[in-house]
Write a protein that holds these residues in place. Sequence first.
Motif, PDB file in Angstrom:
ATOM      1  N   GLY A  38       0.970  -1.228  -0.136  1.00 41.08           N
ATOM      2  CA  GLY A  38      -0.036   0.125  -0.004  1.00 41.08           C
ATOM      3  C   GLY A  38       0.699   1.354   0.056  1.00 41.08           C
ATOM      4  N   GLY A  39       2.117   1.238  -0.172  1.00 41.02           N
ATOM      5  CA  GLY A  39       3.183   2.333  -0.236  1.00 41.02           C
ATOM      6  C   GLY A  39       3.683   2.735   1.101  1.00 41.02           C
ATOM      7  N   LYS A  40       3.744   1.958   2.093  1.00 40.57           N
ATOM      8  CA  LYS A  40       4.009   2.081   3.353  1.00 40.57           C
ATOM      9  C   LYS A  40       5.576   2.162   3.408  1.00 40.57           C
ATOM     10  CE  LYS A  40       4.087   0.463   8.042  1.00 40.57           C
ATOM     11  NZ  LYS A  40       3.447  -0.459   9.287  1.00 40.57           N
ATOM     12  N   GLN A 172      -2.367 -10.037   6.055  1.00 42.66           N
ATOM     13  CA  GLN A 172      -1.303 -10.270   5.135  1.00 42.66           C
ATOM     14  C   GLN A 172      -0.972  -8.541   4.604  1.00 42.66           C
ATOM     15  OE1 GLN A 172      -2.774 -13.212   2.608  1.00 42.66           O
ATOM     16  NE2 GLN A 172      -1.653 -14.705   3.742  1.00 42.66           N
ATOM     17  N   LEU A 173      -1.967  -7.885   4.363  1.00 43.08           N
ATOM     18  CA  LEU A 173      -1.851  -6.906   3.427  1.00 43.08           C
ATOM     19  C   LEU A 173      -2.788  -5.378   4.242  1.00 43.08           C
ATOM     20  CD1 LEU A 173      -1.925  -7.527  -0.215  1.00 43.08           C
ATOM     21  CD2 LEU A 173       0.102  -7.432   1.207  1.00 43.08           C
ATOM     22  N   PRO A 174      -2.284  -5.224   5.587  1.00 44.24           N
ATOM     23  CA  PRO A 174      -3.099  -4.519   6.237  1.00 44.24           C
ATOM     24  C   PRO A 174      -3.280  -2.925   5.851  1.00 44.24           C
ATOM     25  CG  PRO A 174      -1.217  -4.566   7.394  1.00 44.24           C
ATOM     26  CD  PRO A 174      -1.022  -5.687   6.247  1.00 44.24           C
ATOM     27  N   ASN A 175      -2.436  -2.446   5.152  1.00 38.83           N
ATOM     28  CA  ASN A 175      -2.555  -1.269   4.565  1.00 38.83           C
ATOM     29  C   ASN A 175      -2.984  -1.064   3.001  1.00 38.83           C
ATOM     30  OD1 ASN A 175      -0.956   0.057   6.590  1.00 38.83           O
ATOM     31  ND2 ASN A 175       0.758  -1.348   5.724  1.00 38.83           N
ATOM     32  N   VAL A 176      -3.817  -2.138   2.748  1.00 32.43           N
ATOM     33  CA  VAL A 176      -4.336  -2.243   1.181  1.00 32.43           C
ATOM     34  C   VAL A 176      -5.702  -2.387   1.609  1.00 32.43           C
ATOM     35  CG1 VAL A 176      -4.484  -3.355  -1.109  1.00 32.43           C
ATOM     36  CG2 VAL A 176      -2.268  -3.126   0.160  1.00 32.43           C
ATOM     37  N   GLN A 177      -6.517  -1.680   0.771  1.00 30.67           N
ATOM     38  CA  GLN A 177      -8.042  -1.569   0.956  1.00 30.67           C
ATOM     39  C   GLN A 177      -8.567  -2.965   0.653  1.00 30.67           C
ATOM     40  OE1 GLN A 177     -10.103   0.847   2.194  1.00 30.67           O
ATOM     41  NE2 GLN A 177      -7.875   1.715   2.773  1.00 30.67           N
ATOM     42  N   PRO A 178      -9.714  -3.702   0.896  1.00 30.50           N
ATOM     43  CA  PRO A 178     -10.226  -4.838   0.806  1.00 30.50           C
ATOM     44  C   PRO A 178     -10.475  -5.181  -0.543  1.00 30.50           C
ATOM     45  CG  PRO A 178     -11.378  -3.922   2.616  1.00 30.50           C
ATOM     46  CD  PRO A 178     -10.490  -2.892   2.205  1.00 30.50           C
TER      47      PRO A 178
END
Length: 200
Positions: A38-40, A172-178
């Motif tokens: 997500g770009g973190k 797994q991808l907490p910073n990416v929208q569902p």
Amino acid sequence: MKVFLETQELILRQFTEEDADNLFELDSDPEVMRFINGGKPPEDKIIHKQGLPRVLGYYEKYENFGFWATIEKSSNQFIGWFHFYPAIENKFAVELQLVNNDEIALGYRLRKSSWGKGYATEGSQALVSKGFAELGVQRVVAWALTANKASIRVMEKAGLKFEKEFTFTQSQLPNVQPLERKAVKYALNKDEFHLPQRLA
């Protein structure tokens, strides 16, 4: 420094301890990491204490599989990396029951300044070819978020074909929208492989 593979434009070599800053700079670009987390931005200590040691550990575990620092020949600059390793080494893929023991996972991460030059395709094609011709690989797999159209095109140009859709979990991808966690898996068996014209 051990060179693993050389193409017309690229050198793929083993990573060294001196590559920590290269990795940190690569992962600090939000656009590079957009489809990864997500770009973190990364933490420097994570690169030094976890990221790089994990990469270096592959060389002790496998003779011909792992992560390969990628150098652009024309500039002699580090531009990112490719990976080519047993897919069961990928924690997320195992959690999702996405991979089997006989599969080798292909992937890459390149600096934005090197995008659009065909390097991802060139490196991927070369790794697939080397895997089947020299390393005893029977099946190559790769995956990408559905929104990452550029990486999906690279997988197709490397000869891989669509196999299935799946969704990464929130943990797994907490910073990416569902809705953006949807992904696709591509695969290629050795008996389906045809040497790309540019490598022939």
